[in-house]
Design a protein around this motif. Sequence first.
Motif, PDB file in Angstrom:
ATOM      1  N   ASP A  41       0.788  -1.147   0.001  1.00 20.94           N
ATOM      2  CA  ASP A  41       0.198   0.000  -0.039  1.00 20.94           C
ATOM      3  C   ASP A  41       0.811   1.107  -0.090  1.00 20.94           C
ATOM      4  O   ASP A  41       0.206   2.425   0.230  1.00 20.94           O
ATOM      5  N   LYS A  74     -15.536  -3.961  -3.301  1.00 22.37           N
ATOM      6  CA  LYS A  74     -15.273  -4.890  -2.644  1.00 22.37           C
ATOM      7  C   LYS A  74     -14.277  -4.587  -1.407  1.00 22.37           C
ATOM      8  O   LYS A  74     -14.090  -5.164  -0.395  1.00 22.37           O
ATOM      9  N   CYS A  75     -13.583  -3.463  -1.534  1.00 21.81           N
ATOM     10  CA  CYS A  75     -12.708  -3.124  -0.503  1.00 21.81           C
ATOM     11  C   CYS A  75     -13.234  -2.011   0.379  1.00 21.81           C
ATOM     12  O   CYS A  75     -12.461  -1.661   1.318  1.00 21.81           O
ATOM     13  N   ALA A 100      -9.935   2.165   3.162  1.00 23.97           N
ATOM     14  CA  ALA A 100     -10.473   1.464   1.869  1.00 23.97           C
ATOM     15  C   ALA A 100      -9.691   1.532   0.679  1.00 23.97           C
ATOM     16  O   ALA A 100      -9.256   0.716   0.024  1.00 23.97           O
ATOM     17  N   ASP A 128      -6.387  -0.468   1.101  1.00 25.29           N
ATOM     18  CA  ASP A 128      -6.934  -1.915   1.036  1.00 25.29           C
ATOM     19  C   ASP A 128      -6.879  -2.324  -0.546  1.00 25.29           C
ATOM     20  O   ASP A 128      -6.435  -3.297  -1.069  1.00 25.29           O
ATOM     21  N   CYS A 129      -7.410  -1.185  -1.372  1.00 25.64           N
ATOM     22  CA  CYS A 129      -7.318  -1.390  -2.643  1.00 25.64           C
ATOM     23  C   CYS A 129      -6.148  -1.522  -3.509  1.00 25.64           C
ATOM     24  O   CYS A 129      -6.003  -2.361  -4.382  1.00 25.64           O
ATOM     25  N   LYS A 149      -3.657  -2.723  -1.992  1.00 28.61           N
ATOM     26  CA  LYS A 149      -3.021  -3.988  -1.561  1.00 28.61           C
ATOM     27  C   LYS A 149      -3.677  -5.458  -2.283  1.00 28.61           C
ATOM     28  O   LYS A 149      -2.983  -6.012  -2.760  1.00 28.61           O
ATOM     29  N   PHE A 150      -4.968  -5.090  -2.620  1.00 31.82           N
ATOM     30  CA  PHE A 150      -5.655  -6.169  -3.094  1.00 31.82           C
ATOM     31  C   PHE A 150      -6.164  -6.179  -4.578  1.00 31.82           C
ATOM     32  O   PHE A 150      -6.330  -7.176  -5.344  1.00 31.82           O
TER      33      PHE A 150
END
Length: 146
Positions: free
Chosen positions: A8, A56-57, A87, A90-91, A93-94
């Motif tokens: 991140d 989703k995040c 959030a 998180d995006c 990262k994912f």
Amino acid sequence: MTSIERLDAPSSYVDRQLRVRPATHEAEALRTSSTLYVGNLSFYTTEEQIHELFSKCGEIKRIIMGLDRFAHTPCGFCFVEFYSRAAALDCMKFVNGTKLDERVIRTDLDPGYKDGRQYGRGKTGGQVRDEYRWEYDAGRGGYGAR
């Protein structure tokens, strides 16, 4: 023991069109930002597809699609603004590096969206990187501007 790079962490990109010193203003804005720049999108990717993947995040405040400055058609990037910084991180990262419309997308923290940034900065109205592309890319409108 080797250290693991944070997923991140923002990139070292600096927006040269900002008229303030990036070491001060932009760095502070990045520390508190909940906005992501999303790049390498297909010209055919819709706002609904982006919303479905990124929601989703966390809860999305708004999505601003990047447009060709002259034709006002999609040009392969967007901004996704979340209600929370967590959030957005998180995006990064994912979602960063995943495929959307057969393209590997890139995400990066953005200091915050301002009107006018939704337009491509290239001479032809699109993104600068597409003007230097020599190969055929169906997802980005065919051949580059050269």
